[in-house]
Design a protein around this motif. Structure first.
Motif, PDB file in Angstrom:
ATOM      1  N   ILE A  58       3.742  58.064  22.448  1.00  0.00           N
ATOM      2  CA  ILE A  58       5.360  58.411  22.200  1.00  0.00           C
ATOM      3  C   ILE A  58       5.223  59.298  21.211  1.00  0.00           C
ATOM      4  O   ILE A  58       4.787  59.194  20.015  1.00  0.00           O
ATOM      5  CB  ILE A  58       5.773  56.922  21.641  1.00  0.00           C
ATOM      6  CG1 ILE A  58       5.566  55.743  22.727  1.00  0.00           C
ATOM      7  CG2 ILE A  58       7.250  57.021  21.165  1.00  0.00           C
ATOM      8  CD1 ILE A  58       6.163  54.514  22.274  1.00  0.00           C
ATOM      9  N   ILE A  59       6.158  60.325  21.431  1.00  0.00           N
ATOM     10  CA  ILE A  59       6.435  61.449  20.597  1.00  0.00           C
ATOM     11  C   ILE A  59       7.436  61.094  19.621  1.00  0.00           C
ATOM     12  O   ILE A  59       7.368  61.624  18.599  1.00  0.00           O
ATOM     13  CB  ILE A  59       6.855  62.692  21.561  1.00  0.00           C
ATOM     14  CG1 ILE A  59       5.942  63.093  22.483  1.00  0.00           C
ATOM     15  CG2 ILE A  59       7.177  63.969  20.624  1.00  0.00           C
ATOM     16  CD1 ILE A  59       4.448  63.301  21.826  1.00  0.00           C
ATOM     17  N   ASP A  60       8.523  60.291  20.137  1.00  0.00           N
ATOM     18  CA  ASP A  60       9.575  60.087  19.054  1.00  0.00           C
ATOM     19  C   ASP A  60      10.276  58.986  19.540  1.00  0.00           C
ATOM     20  O   ASP A  60      10.338  58.577  20.930  1.00  0.00           O
ATOM     21  CB  ASP A  60      10.443  61.300  18.912  1.00  0.00           C
ATOM     22  CG  ASP A  60      11.156  61.373  17.601  1.00  0.00           C
ATOM     23  OD1 ASP A  60      11.059  60.291  17.200  1.00  0.00           O
ATOM     24  OD2 ASP A  60      12.110  62.030  17.269  1.00  0.00           O
ATOM     25  N   ILE A  61      10.999  58.195  18.877  1.00  0.00           N
ATOM     26  CA  ILE A  61      12.121  57.236  19.212  1.00  0.00           C
ATOM     27  C   ILE A  61      13.427  57.674  18.773  1.00  0.00           C
ATOM     28  O   ILE A  61      13.641  58.019  17.415  1.00  0.00           O
ATOM     29  CB  ILE A  61      11.612  55.961  18.728  1.00  0.00           C
ATOM     30  CG1 ILE A  61      10.420  55.330  19.603  1.00  0.00           C
ATOM     31  CG2 ILE A  61      12.895  55.026  19.072  1.00  0.00           C
ATOM     32  CD1 ILE A  61       9.872  53.922  19.053  1.00  0.00           C
ATOM     33  N   ILE A  62      14.533  57.769  19.775  1.00  0.00           N
ATOM     34  CA  ILE A  62      15.733  58.519  19.076  1.00  0.00           C
ATOM     35  C   ILE A  62      16.860  57.383  19.116  1.00  0.00           C
ATOM     36  O   ILE A  62      16.559  56.381  19.927  1.00  0.00           O
ATOM     37  CB  ILE A  62      16.105  59.627  20.045  1.00  0.00           C
ATOM     38  CG1 ILE A  62      16.077  59.315  21.233  1.00  0.00           C
ATOM     39  CG2 ILE A  62      15.020  60.839  19.702  1.00  0.00           C
ATOM     40  CD1 ILE A  62      16.847  60.574  21.952  1.00  0.00           C
ATOM     41  N   GLY A  63      17.872  57.725  18.479  1.00  0.00           N
ATOM     42  CA  GLY A  63      18.791  56.617  18.332  1.00  0.00           C
ATOM     43  C   GLY A  63      20.283  57.011  18.751  1.00  0.00           C
ATOM     44  O   GLY A  63      20.379  58.586  19.003  1.00  0.00           O
ATOM     45  N   PRO A  64      21.286  56.582  18.582  1.00  0.00           N
ATOM     46  CA  PRO A  64      22.732  57.010  18.820  1.00  0.00           C
ATOM     47  C   PRO A  64      23.087  58.260  18.078  1.00  0.00           C
ATOM     48  O   PRO A  64      22.615  58.543  17.077  1.00  0.00           O
ATOM     49  CB  PRO A  64      23.624  56.042  18.260  1.00  0.00           C
ATOM     50  CG  PRO A  64      22.772  54.615  18.478  1.00  0.00           C
ATOM     51  CD  PRO A  64      21.401  55.155  18.186  1.00  0.00           C
ATOM     52  N   GLY A  65      23.583  59.307  18.809  1.00  0.00           N
ATOM     53  CA  GLY A  65      24.095  60.640  18.544  1.00  0.00           C
ATOM     54  C   GLY A  65      23.221  61.875  18.827  1.00  0.00           C
ATOM     55  O   GLY A  65      23.330  62.907  18.897  1.00  0.00           O
ATOM     56  N   MET A  66      21.896  61.417  19.129  1.00  0.00           N
ATOM     57  CA  MET A  66      20.898  62.434  19.704  1.00  0.00           C
ATOM     58  C   MET A  66      21.119  62.756  21.053  1.00  0.00           C
ATOM     59  O   MET A  66      21.519  62.003  21.922  1.00  0.00           O
ATOM     60  CB  MET A  66      19.492  61.876  19.570  1.00  0.00           C
ATOM     61  CG  MET A  66      19.100  61.644  17.940  1.00  0.00           C
ATOM     62  SD  MET A  66      19.131  62.711  16.921  1.00  0.00           S
ATOM     63  CE  MET A  66      17.611  63.802  17.324  1.00  0.00           C
ATOM     64  N   SER A 116      17.950  71.674  17.503  1.00  0.00           N
ATOM     65  CA  SER A 116      17.452  70.426  18.136  1.00  0.00           C
ATOM     66  C   SER A 116      16.084  70.767  18.799  1.00  0.00           C
ATOM     67  O   SER A 116      15.036  70.190  18.313  1.00  0.00           O
ATOM     68  CB  SER A 116      18.436  69.795  19.183  1.00  0.00           C
ATOM     69  OG  SER A 116      17.758  68.703  19.707  1.00  0.00           O
ATOM     70  N   LEU A 117      15.862  71.980  19.325  1.00  0.00           N
ATOM     71  CA  LEU A 117      14.411  72.236  20.116  1.00  0.00           C
ATOM     72  C   LEU A 117      13.385  72.426  18.956  1.00  0.00           C
ATOM     73  O   LEU A 117      12.398  71.761  18.855  1.00  0.00           O
ATOM     74  CB  LEU A 117      14.530  73.572  20.658  1.00  0.00           C
ATOM     75  CG  LEU A 117      13.350  73.915  21.329  1.00  0.00           C
ATOM     76  CD1 LEU A 117      12.513  72.975  22.278  1.00  0.00           C
ATOM     77  CD2 LEU A 117      13.637  75.214  22.315  1.00  0.00           C
ATOM     78  N   THR A 118      14.046  73.041  17.880  1.00  0.00           N
ATOM     79  CA  THR A 118      12.924  73.210  16.691  1.00  0.00           C
ATOM     80  C   THR A 118      12.825  71.999  15.857  1.00  0.00           C
ATOM     81  O   THR A 118      11.404  71.789  15.693  1.00  0.00           O
ATOM     82  CB  THR A 118      13.612  74.151  15.642  1.00  0.00           C
ATOM     83  OG1 THR A 118      14.178  75.388  16.214  1.00  0.00           O
ATOM     84  CG2 THR A 118      12.790  74.354  14.361  1.00  0.00           C
ATOM     85  N   ASP A 119      13.258  71.027  16.039  1.00  0.00           N
ATOM     86  CA  ASP A 119      13.211  69.671  15.344  1.00  0.00           C
ATOM     87  C   ASP A 119      12.239  69.019  16.278  1.00  0.00           C
ATOM     88  O   ASP A 119      11.391  68.442  15.738  1.00  0.00           O
ATOM     89  CB  ASP A 119      14.418  68.895  15.368  1.00  0.00           C
ATOM     90  CG  ASP A 119      15.278  69.407  14.114  1.00  0.00           C
ATOM     91  OD1 ASP A 119      15.015  70.070  13.272  1.00  0.00           O
ATOM     92  OD2 ASP A 119      16.839  69.053  14.148  1.00  0.00           O
ATOM     93  N   ARG A 120      12.290  69.128  17.445  1.00  0.00           N
ATOM     94  CA  ARG A 120      11.349  68.431  18.429  1.00  0.00           C
ATOM     95  C   ARG A 120      10.060  68.792  18.286  1.00  0.00           C
ATOM     96  O   ARG A 120       8.887  68.355  18.537  1.00  0.00           O
ATOM     97  CB  ARG A 120      11.939  68.411  19.926  1.00  0.00           C
ATOM     98  CG  ARG A 120      11.479  67.396  20.958  1.00  0.00           C
ATOM     99  CD  ARG A 120      11.809  65.906  20.676  1.00  0.00           C
ATOM    100  NE  ARG A 120      12.983  65.689  20.183  1.00  0.00           N
ATOM    101  CZ  ARG A 120      14.036  65.414  21.146  1.00  0.00           C
ATOM    102  NH1 ARG A 120      13.722  65.571  22.154  1.00  0.00           N
ATOM    103  NH2 ARG A 120      15.384  65.128  20.706  1.00  0.00           N
ATOM    104  N   VAL A 121      10.145  70.483  18.216  1.00  0.00           N
ATOM    105  CA  VAL A 121       8.765  71.078  18.034  1.00  0.00           C
ATOM    106  C   VAL A 121       8.014  70.778  16.851  1.00  0.00           C
ATOM    107  O   VAL A 121       6.747  70.530  17.052  1.00  0.00           O
ATOM    108  CB  VAL A 121       8.867  72.491  18.234  1.00  0.00           C
ATOM    109  CG1 VAL A 121       7.594  73.231  18.108  1.00  0.00           C
ATOM    110  CG2 VAL A 121       9.090  72.959  19.748  1.00  0.00           C
ATOM    111  N   ILE A 122       8.769  70.560  15.947  1.00  0.00           N
ATOM    112  CA  ILE A 122       8.113  70.273  14.826  1.00  0.00           C
ATOM    113  C   ILE A 122       7.452  68.773  14.615  1.00  0.00           C
ATOM    114  O   ILE A 122       6.512  68.448  14.124  1.00  0.00           O
ATOM    115  CB  ILE A 122       9.128  70.246  13.469  1.00  0.00           C
ATOM    116  CG1 ILE A 122       9.381  71.718  13.122  1.00  0.00           C
ATOM    117  CG2 ILE A 122       8.600  69.567  12.019  1.00  0.00           C
ATOM    118  CD1 ILE A 122      10.734  72.037  12.130  1.00  0.00           C
TER     119      ILE A 122
END
Length: 213
Positions: A58-66, A116-122
């Protein structure tokens, strides 16, 4: 759609539609053609990477607004990860070709997608570093703190991770197995650092988690 003029937001929303999915539903799988983009309105989503040896991480868990799939829409390629719902969820959905056209004509939307892509890469870089350098307890602690940051609800007793959370979720976030997760959580509960129950976890003393040492 942050910082976009209201008329552009309205035009983009007019070309989408609302879709709902039950808990455990797959939005897309790693390697699928990237033909849809999403904004999560309610619920939570696991973002999963399948390793060459078949292990789920699991790379991340995201919630509303993402949002999901917007930067892939720029490239017209395959989804690099999988996404599945943790609980019943609601989305705004667009065809990728529609979003691609909007991105190419709207500089601010392009900047939002790149941010958003930068945040995901980080996030991915941090995950790789944790898996390579940290002990299991530290990785589990970091996973809990990440969930508390994004999904936590402050209460008198501590921070409640306000989502259905299984040992398998934590194991796949921390790159370990459910037996190690059970052992570590039991130890922390005995030390009154956390309280577990009903598939949720209350962080009573997050500052005592081993990642702070």
């Amino acid at each position: 759609m942050q910082s976009l003029p209201s008329d552009i937001c309205e035009a983009i929303l007019a070309e989408g539609r609302i879709r709902r999915a039950r808990a455990g539903a797959s939005l897309f799988n790693q390697g699928d053609e990237a033909n849809l983009c999403y904004i999560l309105l309610s619920g939570e989503i696991r973002l999963l990477l399948l390793t060459p040896d078949g292990k789920r991480v699991i790379i991340d868990i995201i919630g509303p607004g993402m949002h999901l799939g917007f930067f892939v829409a720029l490239t017209d390629k395959q989804y690099p990860i999988s996404a599945e719902t943790i609980e019943g969820s609601e989305f705004y959905v667009w065809d990728a070709a529609v979003i691609r056209g909007k991105i190419l004509r709207t500089p601010q939307l392009t900047l939002n997608v790149l941010s958003s892509l930068t945040d995901r890469v980080i996030c991915l870089q941090n995950k790789v570093q944790q898996l390579a350098t940290e002990r299991v307890e530290q990785r589990i602690a970091h996973s809990l703190l990440l969930l508390a940051q994004h999904m936590g609800k402050q209460q008198d007793e501590g921070i409640l991770i306000n989502m259905p959370l299984t040992h398998r979720d934590l194991a796949e976030m921390a790159g370990t197995n459910i037996y190690s997760v059970s052992r570590v959580l039991h130890k922390w509960e005995e030390k009154e650092i956390i309280v577990t129950g009903r598939r949720r976890i209350l962080l009573r003393s997050p500052e005592r988690l081993p990642c702070h040492k």
